[in-house]
Design a protein around this motif. Structure first.
Motif, mmCIF file in Angstrom:
data_model
loop_
_atom_site.group_PDB
_atom_site.id
_atom_site.type_symbol
_atom_site.label_atom_id
_atom_site.label_comp_id
_atom_site.label_asym_id
_atom_site.label_seq_id
_atom_site.Cartn_x
_atom_site.Cartn_y
_atom_site.Cartn_z
ATOM 1 N N ARG A 97 -20.308 10.404 5.044
ATOM 2 C CA ARG A 97 -21.745 10.683 5.118
ATOM 3 C C ARG A 97 -22.361 9.934 6.298
ATOM 4 O O ARG A 97 -23.127 10.493 7.079
ATOM 5 C CB ARG A 97 -22.413 10.256 3.808
ATOM 6 N N ARG A 98 -21.994 8.660 6.442
ATOM 7 C CA ARG A 98 -22.527 7.850 7.541
ATOM 8 C C ARG A 98 -22.035 8.360 8.892
ATOM 9 O O ARG A 98 -22.794 8.404 9.865
ATOM 10 C CB ARG A 98 -22.110 6.397 7.318
ATOM 11 N N MET A 99 -20.755 8.751 8.952
ATOM 12 C CA MET A 99 -20.204 9.305 10.190
ATOM 13 C C MET A 99 -20.922 10.592 10.552
ATOM 14 O O MET A 99 -21.194 10.849 11.731
ATOM 15 C CB MET A 99 -18.698 9.537 10.044
ATOM 16 N N ASP A 100 -21.253 11.397 9.554
ATOM 17 C CA ASP A 100 -21.967 12.649 9.794
ATOM 18 C C ASP A 100 -23.357 12.380 10.359
ATOM 19 O O ASP A 100 -23.781 13.026 11.319
ATOM 20 C CB ASP A 100 -22.053 13.451 8.492
ATOM 21 N N VAL A 101 -24.057 11.409 9.784
ATOM 22 C CA VAL A 101 -25.398 11.055 10.268
ATOM 23 C C VAL A 101 -25.344 10.596 11.723
ATOM 24 O O VAL A 101 -26.216 10.934 12.527
ATOM 25 C CB VAL A 101 -26.019 9.944 9.374
ATOM 26 N N LEU A 102 -24.308 9.839 12.064
ATOM 27 C CA LEU A 102 -24.149 9.307 13.420
ATOM 28 C C LEU A 102 -23.420 10.265 14.358
ATOM 29 O O LEU A 102 -23.215 9.938 15.530
ATOM 30 C CB LEU A 102 -23.403 7.975 13.373
ATOM 31 N N HIS A 103 -22.998 11.407 13.835
ATOM 32 C CA HIS A 103 -22.240 12.406 14.609
ATOM 33 C C HIS A 103 -20.966 11.804 15.202
ATOM 34 O O HIS A 103 -20.668 11.960 16.382
ATOM 35 C CB HIS A 103 -23.102 13.027 15.715
ATOM 36 N N LEU A 104 -20.222 11.091 14.348
ATOM 37 C CA LEU A 104 -18.982 10.450 14.778
ATOM 38 C C LEU A 104 -17.774 11.159 14.194
ATOM 39 O O LEU A 104 -17.785 11.549 13.023
ATOM 40 C CB LEU A 104 -18.925 8.993 14.295
ATOM 41 N N THR A 105 -16.736 11.277 14.981
ATOM 42 C CA THR A 105 -15.451 11.746 14.482
ATOM 43 C C THR A 105 -14.615 10.526 14.118
ATOM 44 O O THR A 105 -14.975 9.390 14.448
ATOM 45 C CB THR A 105 -14.702 12.555 15.563
ATOM 46 N N GLN A 106 -13.483 10.758 13.469
ATOM 47 C CA GLN A 106 -12.575 9.648 13.163
ATOM 48 C C GLN A 106 -12.120 8.975 14.445
ATOM 49 O O GLN A 106 -12.017 7.752 14.500
ATOM 50 C CB GLN A 106 -11.350 10.161 12.400
#
Length: 80
Positions: A19-28
């Motif tokens: 969820r946090r990665m999605d908010v920040l638009h981050l991939t693994q």
């Protein structure tokens, strides 16, 4: 058993991390780059197959902008 210590592990809460990665638009891969960890290790953390050390937890919290431990990690009791 009296006097026996409880066995606990800290794991990444994958739902919170994604969820946090999605908010920040981050991939693994981007999270790996930001933390200095490998993308393979990030994958193991997110799948629950590895438990992060205190230092790696700090790196993840900083990269994801999370200040509260409970917002990103869960404590699992292994003796249940």
């Amino acid at each position: 058993m009296a006097g026996r210590r409880s066995l606990r592990k800290v794991k990444v809460n994958p739902y919170a991390a994604w969820r946090r990665m999605d908010v920040l638009h981050l991939t693994q891969n981007e999270l790996a780059r930001l933390t200095g960890l490998t993308s393979g290790y990030i994958s193991l953390l997110l799948s629950g197959r590895r438990c992060p050390s205190p230092e790696k937890r700090r790196l993840l919290q900083e990269a994801l902008g999370v200040s509260e431990f409970d917002d990103l990690f869960i404590v699992v009791n292994l003796d249940e």
